[in-house]
Design an enzyme around this catalytic site. Structure first.
Site, short mmCIF file in Angstrom:
data_model
loop_
_atom_site.label_atom_id
_atom_site.label_comp_id
_atom_site.label_asym_id
_atom_site.label_seq_id
_atom_site.Cartn_x
_atom_site.Cartn_y
_atom_site.Cartn_z
N THR A 195 0.86 -1.26 -0.02
CA THR A 195 -0.13 -0.18 -0.04
C THR A 195 0.88 1.27 0.20
O THR A 195 1.96 1.32 0.65
CB THR A 195 -0.89 0.10 1.29
OG1 THR A 195 -1.63 -0.91 1.38
CG2 THR A 195 -1.72 1.22 1.27
N ARG A 223 -12.40 -9.38 -1.42
CA ARG A 223 -12.07 -8.73 -0.10
C ARG A 223 -11.56 -7.34 -0.61
O ARG A 223 -10.74 -6.93 -1.61
CB ARG A 223 -11.14 -9.44 0.63
CG ARG A 223 -10.81 -8.52 1.86
CD ARG A 223 -9.37 -7.75 1.80
NE ARG A 223 -8.92 -7.43 3.32
CZ ARG A 223 -7.98 -6.44 2.98
NH1 ARG A 223 -7.55 -5.64 2.04
NH2 ARG A 223 -7.53 -5.94 4.51
#
Ligand code: SD4
Length: 336
Positions: A195, A223
């Site tokens: 991320t 997800r």
């Protein structure tokens, strides 16, 4: 007499002006432009953002171009080179927010290289905030983004094959990966992360933010974590400040993490104190059982102050301002 009164008035006016100016300099020395971003990859991302900011560019362009560097990087698990979900698909999430409070987001998008730019198009060219899955992909293609081939990078393929041996989903602190092995460890010994979150203030004093991720490796297909959720992975309020997060997304979503950080700054907390309080909220909600849990927040406020905090040690963030100063800072952590 009249002259003396005028002198006193002038003198006191001078003194109070001086006093206010000093206070202003001390407490409100606005550090701008400024950009901060998560993890070590933030250093390179900041460089691209800084190119925009130091040329009086808009914070929104800076945060888009900054994280595109990370999405592009082969050595980083943010973009299409990232580890797949448990069914072998690389699915990406991203969001972006500008100084007017506009926002755009995509989640579970496949085969598109720059989800952050698709998120921006959602913000600018649709009446919606978020598009997911196939719909997000269709929109991206309609906007001219090429569909990339559906193949895993070499490192992702190896990691996936290894993971399939046990097929265990168990996030690990600061690795955001699964199982006992560590496929995100680079040959130079550094950890890789999946991320990048970035927040910036431009020379005009406007704030924007971006966040882009491949999500947790080997997650369930479909997800979605905190990163593309406005108020969880990213929040910007141009009057107050901006914040972004990384780590175990489920925990960030449950406390509306970055919205909380910005609201705490509104109440007067510094960026670091606000990030710390948000981490404490997660620890409290979990009754202190956070041994295997990492979450990190970073934030800037309207004064150009910055800060970060995390639950476990090991989270760092990159800060760039002033005379091309670009520095990696270890965030303070709650747990010993
Ligand atoms: C997620 N917050 O999908 C992301 C993962 C992350 O570095 O931050 N990894 O939950």
């Amino acid at each position: 007499m009249l002259q003396r009164r005028r002198f006193i008035q002038t003198a006191s006016l001078g003194l109070s002006t001086l006093f206010t100016q000093n206070l202003f300099a001390k407490n409100n020395a606005v550090k701008k432009p400024i950009v901060i971003s998560t993890w070590k990859e933030g250093i390179n991302a900041n460089k691209a953002a800084w190119n925009v900011l130091r040329n009086n560019g808009r914070a929104l362009d800076a945060v888009e171009q900054g994280v595109m560097v990370t999405e592009n990087s082969i050595n980083c698990c943010v973009g299409l080179g990232a580890n797949p979900d448990r069914d072998g698909y690389v699915t990406l999430d991203a969001c972006i927010m500008d100084e007017t409070g506009n926002a755009g987001s995509v989640a579970a998008i496949e085969r598109i290289k720059h989800p952050i730019s698709v998120a921006r198009k959602v913000m600018e060219n649709t009446p919606h905030v978020m598009l997911v899955g196939e719909g997000a992909q269709q929109f991206a293609v309609a906007q001219g983004f090429p569909m990339e081939p559906q193949i895993l990078s070499d490192s992702a393929r190896k990691a996936y094959e290894e993971w399939l041996k046990k097929s265990e989903y168990k996030p690990k602190v600061n690795i955001e990966n699964s199982g006992a092995f560590a496929p995100n460890k680079l040959s130079n010994g550094n950890w890789n992360h999946d991320t990048i979150g970035m927040v910036a203030m431009d020379a005009a004093g406007n704030l924007s933010g971006s966040c882009t991720t491949s999500g947790m490796a080997f997650k369930m297909h479909g997800r979605v974590g905190d990163s593309p959720i406005i108020g969880a992975g990213l929040y910007v309020d141009n009057e107050i400040g901006a914040a972004t997060s990384t780590g175990l997304g489920e925990e960030v979503i449950k406390i509306c993490g970055t919205h909380l950080v910005v609201e705490l700054m509104r109440q007067g907390l510094s960026p670091e104190a606000a990030c710390k309080a948000a981490c404490e909220r997660i620890v409290k909600r979990n009754k202190g059982n956070v041994k295997d849990m990492q979450v990190g927040f970073i934030a800037i406020n309207k004064q150009g102050e910055y800060g970060g905090y995390c639950i476990q040690s090991g989270f760092n963030f990159a800060v760039c301002y002033g005379d091309d100063h670009n520095e990696l800072i270890d965030a303070k952590h709650l747990m010993p």
